[in-house]
Design an enzyme around this catalytic site. Structure first.
Site, PDB file in Angstrom:
ATOM      1  N   ARG A 192      69.146 -21.057 113.484  1.00 22.69           N
ATOM      2  CA  ARG A 192      68.555 -20.804 112.302  1.00 22.69           C
ATOM      3  C   ARG A 192      68.097 -22.054 111.645  1.00 22.69           C
ATOM      4  O   ARG A 192      67.076 -21.952 110.685  1.00 22.69           O
ATOM      5  CB  ARG A 192      69.673 -20.228 111.251  1.00 22.69           C
ATOM      6  N   ASP A 217      83.925 -20.990 132.032  1.00 19.75           N
ATOM      7  CA  ASP A 217      85.121 -21.918 131.874  1.00 19.75           C
ATOM      8  C   ASP A 217      84.826 -22.950 132.322  1.00 19.75           C
ATOM      9  O   ASP A 217      85.038 -23.483 133.703  1.00 19.75           O
ATOM     10  CB  ASP A 217      86.434 -21.148 132.381  1.00 19.75           C
ATOM     11  N   HIS A 218      84.548 -24.086 131.640  1.00 16.39           N
ATOM     12  CA  HIS A 218      84.051 -25.406 132.296  1.00 16.39           C
ATOM     13  C   HIS A 218      84.847 -25.863 133.136  1.00 16.39           C
ATOM     14  O   HIS A 218      84.517 -26.912 134.030  1.00 16.39           O
ATOM     15  CB  HIS A 218      83.587 -26.302 131.108  1.00 16.39           C
ATOM     16  N   ASP A 253      93.233 -21.875 123.038  1.00 15.01           N
ATOM     17  CA  ASP A 253      92.286 -22.947 123.480  1.00 15.01           C
ATOM     18  C   ASP A 253      92.325 -23.253 124.850  1.00 15.01           C
ATOM     19  O   ASP A 253      91.291 -23.493 125.521  1.00 15.01           O
ATOM     20  CB  ASP A 253      92.572 -24.232 122.506  1.00 15.01           C
ATOM     21  N   HIS A 255      91.895 -22.352 130.775  1.00 16.46           N
ATOM     22  CA  HIS A 255      91.681 -23.361 131.796  1.00 16.46           C
ATOM     23  C   HIS A 255      93.220 -23.027 132.352  1.00 16.46           C
ATOM     24  O   HIS A 255      93.513 -23.332 133.994  1.00 16.46           O
ATOM     25  CB  HIS A 255      91.958 -24.691 131.310  1.00 16.46           C
TER      26      HIS A 255
HETATM   27  N1  NAP Z   1      81.237 -28.411 121.563  1.00 16.03           N
HETATM   28  C1  NAP Z   1      81.810 -28.217 122.669  1.00 16.03           C
HETATM   29  O1  NAP Z   1      82.133 -29.170 123.424  1.00 16.03           O
HETATM   30  C2  NAP Z   1      82.346 -26.872 123.082  1.00 16.03           C
HETATM   31  C3  NAP Z   1      82.949 -26.937 124.262  1.00 16.03           C
HETATM   32  C4  NAP Z   1      83.362 -25.675 124.983  1.00 16.03           C
HETATM   33  C5  NAP Z   1      82.795 -24.335 124.183  1.00 16.03           C
HETATM   34  N2  NAP Z   1      82.269 -24.388 123.064  1.00 16.03           N
HETATM   35  C6  NAP Z   1      81.742 -23.136 122.792  1.00 16.03           C
HETATM   36  O2  NAP Z   1      80.343 -23.267 122.595  1.00 16.03           O
HETATM   37  C7  NAP Z   1      79.951 -22.384 121.359  1.00 16.03           C
HETATM   38  C8  NAP Z   1      78.972 -23.478 120.588  1.00 16.03           C
HETATM   39  O3  NAP Z   1      79.759 -24.658 120.104  1.00 16.03           O
HETATM   40  P1  NAP Z   1      79.089 -25.825 119.176  1.00 16.03           P
HETATM   41  O4  NAP Z   1      80.267 -27.021 119.490  1.00 16.03           O
HETATM   42  O5  NAP Z   1      77.847 -26.042 119.817  1.00 16.03           O
HETATM   43  O6  NAP Z   1      79.285 -25.188 117.847  1.00 16.03           O
HETATM   44  P2  NAP Z   1      78.224 -25.804 116.649  1.00 16.03           P
HETATM   45  O7  NAP Z   1      77.974 -27.207 116.682  1.00 16.03           O
HETATM   46  O8  NAP Z   1      78.933 -25.188 115.461  1.00 16.03           O
HETATM   47  O9  NAP Z   1      76.983 -25.069 116.985  1.00 16.03           O
HETATM   48  C9  NAP Z   1      76.849 -23.630 116.522  1.00 16.03           C
HETATM   49  C10 NAP Z   1      75.379 -23.125 116.827  1.00 16.03           C
HETATM   50  O10 NAP Z   1      75.326 -21.836 116.726  1.00 16.03           O
HETATM   51  C11 NAP Z   1      74.241 -21.543 115.610  1.00 16.03           C
HETATM   52  N3  NAP Z   1      74.612 -20.461 114.966  1.00 16.03           N
HETATM   53  C12 NAP Z   1      74.419 -19.051 114.996  1.00 16.03           C
HETATM   54  N4  NAP Z   1      74.852 -18.186 114.211  1.00 16.03           N
HETATM   55  C13 NAP Z   1      75.765 -18.855 113.597  1.00 16.03           C
HETATM   56  C14 NAP Z   1      76.623 -18.597 112.655  1.00 16.03           C
HETATM   57  N5  NAP Z   1      76.850 -17.235 112.252  1.00 16.03           N
HETATM   58  N6  NAP Z   1      77.527 -19.401 112.136  1.00 16.03           N
HETATM   59  C15 NAP Z   1      77.417 -20.701 112.288  1.00 16.03           C
HETATM   60  N7  NAP Z   1      76.362 -21.120 113.366  1.00 16.03           N
HETATM   61  C16 NAP Z   1      75.716 -20.219 113.867  1.00 16.03           C
HETATM   62  C17 NAP Z   1      74.262 -23.041 114.759  1.00 16.03           C
HETATM   63  O11 NAP Z   1      72.885 -23.169 114.457  1.00 16.03           O
HETATM   64  P3  NAP Z   1      72.308 -22.615 112.994  1.00 16.03           P
HETATM   65  O12 NAP Z   1      73.259 -22.875 111.585  1.00 16.03           O
HETATM   66  O13 NAP Z   1      71.094 -23.637 113.005  1.00 16.03           O
HETATM   67  O14 NAP Z   1      71.824 -21.343 113.456  1.00 16.03           O
HETATM   68  C18 NAP Z   1      74.361 -23.880 115.881  1.00 16.03           C
HETATM   69  O15 NAP Z   1      73.511 -24.160 116.450  1.00 16.03           O
HETATM   70  C19 NAP Z   1      81.091 -22.070 120.744  1.00 16.03           C
HETATM   71  O16 NAP Z   1      81.337 -20.901 121.002  1.00 16.03           O
HETATM   72  C20 NAP Z   1      82.195 -23.226 121.272  1.00 16.03           C
HETATM   73  O17 NAP Z   1      83.510 -22.432 121.219  1.00 16.03           O
HETATM   74  C21 NAP Z   1      81.680 -25.696 122.647  1.00 16.03           C
END
Ligand code: NAP
Lengths: 283, 508
Positions: free
Chosen positions: B68, B200-201, B258, B263
């Site tokens: 967004r 599941d990384h 988590d 895992h």
């Molecule tokens: N970060 C990690 O290392 C990691 C590891 C394992 C799994 N994950 C999983 O990967 C997914 C993304 O993680 P992330 O760490 O990248 O999260 P994040 O930093 O919060 O990013 C979320 C992304 O989704 C977008 N988004 C779309 N709809 C949204 C909504 N309704 N509310 C908030 N954001 C929204 C946000 O962009 P806009 O606000 O611009 O739309 C943003 O680009 C999650 O499911 C998380 O559990 C992440």
């Protein structure tokens, strides 16, 4: 010298990188039997390094040397060395030495620094240089983490008082004393005077304060009698008189510091005879 | 030699015979939803870059970032370049980056708004024309779970009719059995199971795969990998870090969602599974599901939860969980869970699997330890109390990668004194630059259509049904939290769990 490492994960990474044979690019297979931790306040640095150098070959292990520097600003500074020694035909022993400076408040919780670096499932020996701060948090934490505490009471001022505090931790950690190990040849010699020695009432020891106290404590606890101690200061244990009569000098040469520590690293169980001797250092 | 040429090859290039074919992925376009987020910058782009550097991406390739947040194509490229430079495992190479940057586009959209999808379709069509991505699409859902349903629906309704479509779904996959089933149903409305790749990384990690190699490629282990020889198994997934500012997520998840649900249960399944007949996705996953089905639901006494209080980590004082920013000061969320699990089949009946996972533990470590039964009657006199440990085979997954074996050996010198010797082969150091990040492997596998390392719908549902029963009995009482100091090995209840069976957690 390798670059300073500021966190445990940097240290782990560096250990991994150094565990590679530079010629073949192959990982070095590592064989280990224990983790040896040394607590080395500034005054003891030189002596500690000499002993470490003599130790590596006999104990394929990881050594973690902690240098407490409480007056500095808070930080952790580490470096890592992986040394390889030839051990017979085509065989190499690899030892890892991790040196860590604990600065400022990092001195307060050393156990949490070493815990991530201990080799899994193997015994942990802690060599504490100088007089341990009995009852204080850093020392107490370390005692809880390790299996065996190795001290050299020769390094302690104000003997025999500190033995009392030492005796209080016997139920919590197994203790070895290098000063005690240094008396072993003489103990054997004195034991050979049995049964004549059974009635002894006075001994005079020429040696360190620790040796004098421990020998007296040993005789008191073994013979169950009160024995007076006269001490004549010397760097080494050079003579014991029993009721005014000199004992013959024991045969063989005195072991060197690395050998003494090395022997202590081979023991696992409580030494009750030593514990009793310590408790009897004060009449 | 001509007889050995396989008939189907006779029509092909004869010069290729005997040359090893590396499977190249089909041309395709990758769409990342959540491109403004943390995962995209920290993991996905560094992985894409490393794949590009090794020429593992298809030459006809494109990436569309979608979120967004308003951003131009160039802003997006700059931000991702910074991510690659900061988090990548390879040195930065301008030429490789330029190759990738040329194929990158960004679309700002509201997921719920159809015009956004149409914009993506337009950009994808442009990439088809310009980069020859030929209608193949891989959608990566790097968004919070709440955003998934809308995106799946929109993508499903606008899916390309040329070429294949695949969907990568990040964890967490649901928060209980019911939500996981609902999510599966939503996905299956517009996609087939074979098009869905649940990440599941952990499964992308080399050592996890190496566990399969260790078990099934070495004749010496498999015959003893069973209840007759194994006393018990211990699996540890320990972190020394706290929740790193992710309070909102963690308060809802806790250690059980988590780490345990995904895992941990994956590691149990890989350790316990029967040899698959081949290494195709379904053979491997069938075996894993069988393990999950054979698992007893542990009773309340066999599960211990914990939450960290203040303590020390690496010499520094750290706050209690309840003092972390964003956490409820009376939070009942668990940061530690340990359990005694049983896999009730011929191979493992009565052999406990003790597992533990937690935050702010004494060290970061992921290991699987197979503890073998003791020698029945060691004929050695000088064996000191507790000196002689049983043989343990340890698979190290983190931070070191490798295998180690503990066995008794004689101390050199006179007498027959025995001592435990720990021999390890930690290849992390040697191949460090060579070990691909989990995400590289997983993205590549997905581009190739290989789902072996992804979780299947039935697998996820089995995992959740186990977690649901545990969570249900947790609801019945209030734990006395915090119950372990940060920087230690967890609550004393976990030690009791082992002690009752006359066992102990592996030290350190
Ligand atoms: N970060 C990690 O290392 C990691 C590891 C394992 C799994 N994950 C999983 O990967 C997914 C993304 O993680 P992330 O760490 O990248 O999260 P994040 O930093 O919060 O990013 C979320 C992304 O989704 C977008 N988004 C779309 N709809 C949204 C909504 N309704 N509310 C908030 N954001 C929204 C946000 O962009 P806009 O606000 O611009 O739309 C943003 O680009 C999650 O499911 C998380 O559990 C992440």
């Amino acid at each position: 010298m390798a670059a300073a490492l500021g966190s445990i994960s940097e240290i782990e990474h560096e250990l991994g990188a150094q565990r590679v044979d530079p010629e073949t690019g192959q990982p070095i297979q590592r064989t280990s039997v224990m983790t040896h931790v040394a607590w080395v306040p500034e005054a003891w640095v030189e002596a500690a390094e000499d002993v470490l150098a003599g130790l590596a070959e006999r104990h394929p292990s990881r050594t973690i040397v902690l240098f407490p520097e409480p007056k500095q600003d808070d930080s952790l500074i580490g470096n890592v060395e992986v040394d390889r020694y030839a051990a017979g035909e085509g065989r190499q022993i690899c030892t890892e030495t991790i040196r860590l400076r604990l600065r400022g408040n990092r001195v307060q919780a050393p156990a949490s620094v070493i815990e991530p670096l201990l080799l899994p499932d193997l015994p942990v020996f802690l060599r504490w240089r100088g007089l341990p701060p009995f009852g204080e948090q850093p020392f107490e934490q370390m005692v809880r983490t390790v299996d065996r505490l190795i001290v050299d009471s020769t390094e302690w001022p104000g003997l025999p008082e500190p033995y009392e505090q030492l005796a209080e931790i016997f139920d919590r950690v197994v203790v070895s004393d290098i000063a005690w190990a240094r008396t072993s040849r003489w103990r054997l010699q004195l034991a050979s005077l049995w049964p004549g020695i059974a009635e002894v009432s006075r001994i005079k020891v020429t040696g360190t304060e620790a040796q004098a106290n421990l020998l007296a404590g040993w005789l008191r606890s073994r013979l169950g009698s009160e024995i007076e101690l006269e001490h004549e200061a010397a760097d080494k244990l050079t003579g014991v008189e029993v009721d005014g009569e000199a004992t013959a000098f024991p045969p063989g040469a005195a072991p060197d510091p690395a050998d003494l520590l090395s022997d202590e690293l081979e023991r696992f169980t409580r030494d009750r005879i030593y514990e009793d001797a310590v408790k009897a250092t004060r009449m | 030699m001509t007889e050995t040429v396989q008939p189907e090859l006779q029509h092909e290039n004869p010069l290729m015979e005997g040359l090893k074919l590396r499977r190249a992925p089909d041309p395709c376009a990758l769409v990342i939803f959540g491109a403004s987020g943390d995962l995209t910058k920290r993991k996905l782009f560094p992985a894409l870059y490393s794949l590009a550097l090794r020429k593992l991406l298809p030459s006809r390739f494109g990436v569309v970032g979608a979120a967004r947040t308003e951003e131009t194509d160039d802003d997006f490229r700059e931000r991702m370049k910074a991510g690659v430079q900061e988090f990548g495992r390879d040195p930065f190479n301008q030429e490789t980056w330029d190759w990738l940057a040329e194929r990158m586009r960004y679309v700002a959209l509201d997921f719920a708004d159809e015009t956004g999808q149409l914009e993506i379709v337009k950009v994808l069509n442009e990439l088809d024309d310009k980069q020859g991505t030929s209608g193949n699409r891989l959608y990566y859902l790097a968004v919070p779970p709440s955003a998934i349903a809308t995106i799946v629906k929109e993508v499903g309704e606008h899916r390309s009719t040329d070429g294949w479509t695949r969907l990568i779904v990040e964890k967490p996959f649901g928060r209980d059995l019911e939500s996981a089933k609902a999510l599966n149903a939503e996905l299956l409305e517009n996609f087939n199971e074979s098009e869905i790749f649940r990440i599941d990384h952990y499964l992308g990690k080399e050592t996890v795969q190496n566990l399969l190699a260790l078990r099934f490629a070495n004749g010496i282990f498999e015959p003893i990998w069973n209840r007759q020889f194994v006393d018990h198994v211990q699996i540890t997934v320990a972190e020394s870090i706290g929740i790193e500012g992710r309070a909102a997520f963690y308060e809802q998840a806790g250690a059980i969602r988590d780490v345990f649900q995904n895992h941990m249960l994956q590691l149990v399944a890989l350790t316990a599974m029967e040899p698959p007949i081949d290494f195709t996705a379904d053979s491997v996953r069938n075996e894993k599901v069988k393990v999950l089905r054979a698992m007893h639901t542990p009773g309340p006494k066999h599960v211990v939860r914990g939450q960290y209080g203040r303590g020390y980590v690496e010499g520094e004082e750290v706050p209690a969980y309840r003092e972390e920013p964003g956490v409820d000061p009376n939070s009942l969320t668990e940061t530690y869970v340990s359990a005694k699990l049983y896999v009730d089949n011929w191979r493992w009946a009565d052999t406990p699997f003790y597992v533990r996972a937690g935050k702010r533990l004494a060290r970061r470590e992921t290991t699987i330890a197979i503890e073998f039964k003791r020698a029945p009657h060691p004929p050695f006199e000088d064996v000191g109390e507790g000196d002689l440990q049983p043989n343990v085979l340890v698979c190290h997954i983190q931070p070191d990668e490798g295998v180690s074996l503990e066995f008794a050996a004689k101390v050199p010198g006179q007498g027959l004194t025995l001592r435990t010797v720990h021999m390890d082969f930690l290849y992390g150091g040697a191949f460090r630059t060579g070990i691909p990040e989990a995400y590289e492997r997983l993205i590549l596998d997905c581009l190739l259509g290989d789902a072996t390392l992804f979780t299947r719908a039935d697998e996820v549902e089995e995992q959740w049904s186990l977690v649901d029963t545990i969570v249900a009995f947790w609801k019945r009482d209030r734990p006395a939290f915090p119950n372990y100091e940060a920087g230690t090995w967890g609550p004393s209840g976990a030690d009791d769990l082992m002690r009752r069976d006359g066992r102990a957690w592996r030290r350190h």
